[in-house]
Design an enzyme around this catalytic site. Structure first.
Site, PDB file in Angstrom:
ATOM      1  N   GLU A   1       0.838  -1.202   0.000  1.00 19.80           N
ATOM      2  CA  GLU A   1       0.000   0.000   0.000  1.00 19.80           C
ATOM      3  C   GLU A   1       0.878   1.259   0.000  1.00 19.80           C
ATOM      4  O   GLU A   1       0.641   2.206  -0.744  1.00 19.80           O
ATOM      5  CB  GLU A   1      -0.929   0.017   1.222  1.00 19.80           C
ATOM      6  CG  GLU A   1      -1.840   1.250   1.200  1.00 19.80           C
ATOM      7  CD  GLU A   1      -2.695   1.419   2.449  1.00 19.80           C
ATOM      8  OE1 GLU A   1      -2.376   0.808   3.487  1.00 19.80           O
ATOM      9  OE2 GLU A   1      -3.667   2.185   2.388  1.00 19.80           O
TER      10      GLU A   1
ATOM     11  N   GLY B   1      -2.667   5.603   4.761  1.00 15.37           N
ATOM     12  CA  GLY B   1      -1.605   4.588   4.637  1.00 15.37           C
ATOM     13  C   GLY B   1      -0.686   4.588   5.852  1.00 15.37           C
ATOM     14  O   GLY B   1       0.388   3.988   5.831  1.00 15.37           O
TER      15      GLY B   1
ATOM     16  N   GLU C   1       3.982  10.922  10.578  1.00 21.68           N
ATOM     17  CA  GLU C   1       4.570  10.860  11.928  1.00 21.68           C
ATOM     18  C   GLU C   1       4.823   9.392  12.306  1.00 21.68           C
ATOM     19  O   GLU C   1       5.863   9.056  12.876  1.00 21.68           O
ATOM     20  CB  GLU C   1       3.643  11.523  12.957  1.00 21.68           C
ATOM     21  CG  GLU C   1       3.542  13.035  12.846  1.00 21.68           C
ATOM     22  CD  GLU C   1       2.714  13.494  11.651  1.00 21.68           C
ATOM     23  OE1 GLU C   1       1.796  12.760  11.232  1.00 21.68           O
ATOM     24  OE2 GLU C   1       2.993  14.590  11.124  1.00 21.68           O
TER      25      GLU C   1
END
Ligand SMILES: Cc1cc2nc3c(=O)[nH]c(=O)nc-3n(C[C@H](O)[C@H](O)[C@H](O)COP(=O)(O)OP(=O)(O)OC[C@H]3O[C@@H](n4cnc5c(N)ncnc54)[C@H](O)[C@@H]3O)c2cc1C
Length: 207
Positions: free
Chosen positions: A69, A190, A194
């Site tokens: 992904e 996704g 951070e």
């Protein structure tokens, strides 16, 4: 709940079953060509035959797919940077201000050069990760670094390119505005950037 990650299994759920509801189409600031909605499941009966894979392995399956992904999000970011450079190049060659094309002004040249430099670095990083993915060797940390770097670059570069369009850049009829609103979510979904940095830091620092 006590089983934590091991308590999750994946099921294929027929959307026509009783108790399955789709929420309203959410009003996003970008990605308007793509519907996003919440799904609600209230007392839905799903037979075991509809389970995908092994019982208790659902979380592991979802984790296994995250590198793919994040690689695809990164590829979208690269395509977006390259596309935005292309349309901005055409615009600055044509648009004149104070008697000269925008393309002759140093700031314009530097902004576009900066975008091109970021695109080159991004392309090399994407190619490296795509090759690792094909060899089944793309690590979670490597792709987290890529996703963070490239989506930050996408937002920064597109913001600077939009500026070169002046007021037109803020108008929906100019495609650069769509590049701008579509870019923002890339740093969020996704896994946020951070969290990507946390993954990189964890490997770097050992915990
Ligand atoms: C358009 C869109 C499409 C989406 N599509 C999907 C999808 O198809 N499938 C899916 O599963 N999800 C999807 N998502 C959800 C998306 O992955 C989450 O929104 C995202 O992972 C952030 O989670 P959150 O919204 O709960 O934010 P939160 O976890 O509440 O985070 C809020 C802020 O706190 C920060 N933060 C949280 N934890 C930490 C930490 N430990 N250290 C430092 N900072 C932290 C975050 O970085 C963020 O800045 C989608 C979201 C959007 C907007």
């Amino acid at each position: 709940p006590q089983a934590k990650a091991k308590g999750i299994s994946i099921f294929l759920v027929d959307a026509a079953l009783d108790g399955v509801k789709k929420g309203r189409s959410l009003q996003k600031i970008g990605l308007h060509a793509q519907d996003t909605a919440e799904l609600f499941f209230d007392d839905v009966y799903v037979p075991t035959t509809q389970r995908l894979g092994e019982e208790g392995q659902g979380f592991a399956y979802l984790m296994q797919e995250l590198p793919r992904e994040r690689l695809s999000i990164s590829m979208m970011a690269l395509g977006s940077i390259l596309g935005a450079i292309e349309i901005t190049k055409d615009y600055v060659l044509e648009r004149k201000a104070f008697g000269q094309p925008l393309s002759q002004m140093q700031n314009t040249r530097f902004v576009l050069a900066n975008a091109q430099i970021k695109a080159k670095a991004a392309q090399a990083f994407v190619d490296q990760c795509a090759a690792l993915y094909q060899q089944h060797q793309l690590s979670v940390t490597q792709v987290a670094a890529l996703k963070c770097f490239i989506t930050d670059a996408q937002c920064e570069v597109i913001d600077q390119l939009l500026q070169l369009f002046g007021g037109y850049g803020y108008m929906q009829e100019y495609p650069i505005s769509r590049f701008f609103v579509d870019a923002r979510v890339q740093k969020i979904y996704g896994g946020t950037n951070e969290i990507m940095k946390e993954i990189v830091a964890r490997e770097l620092l050992g915990k």
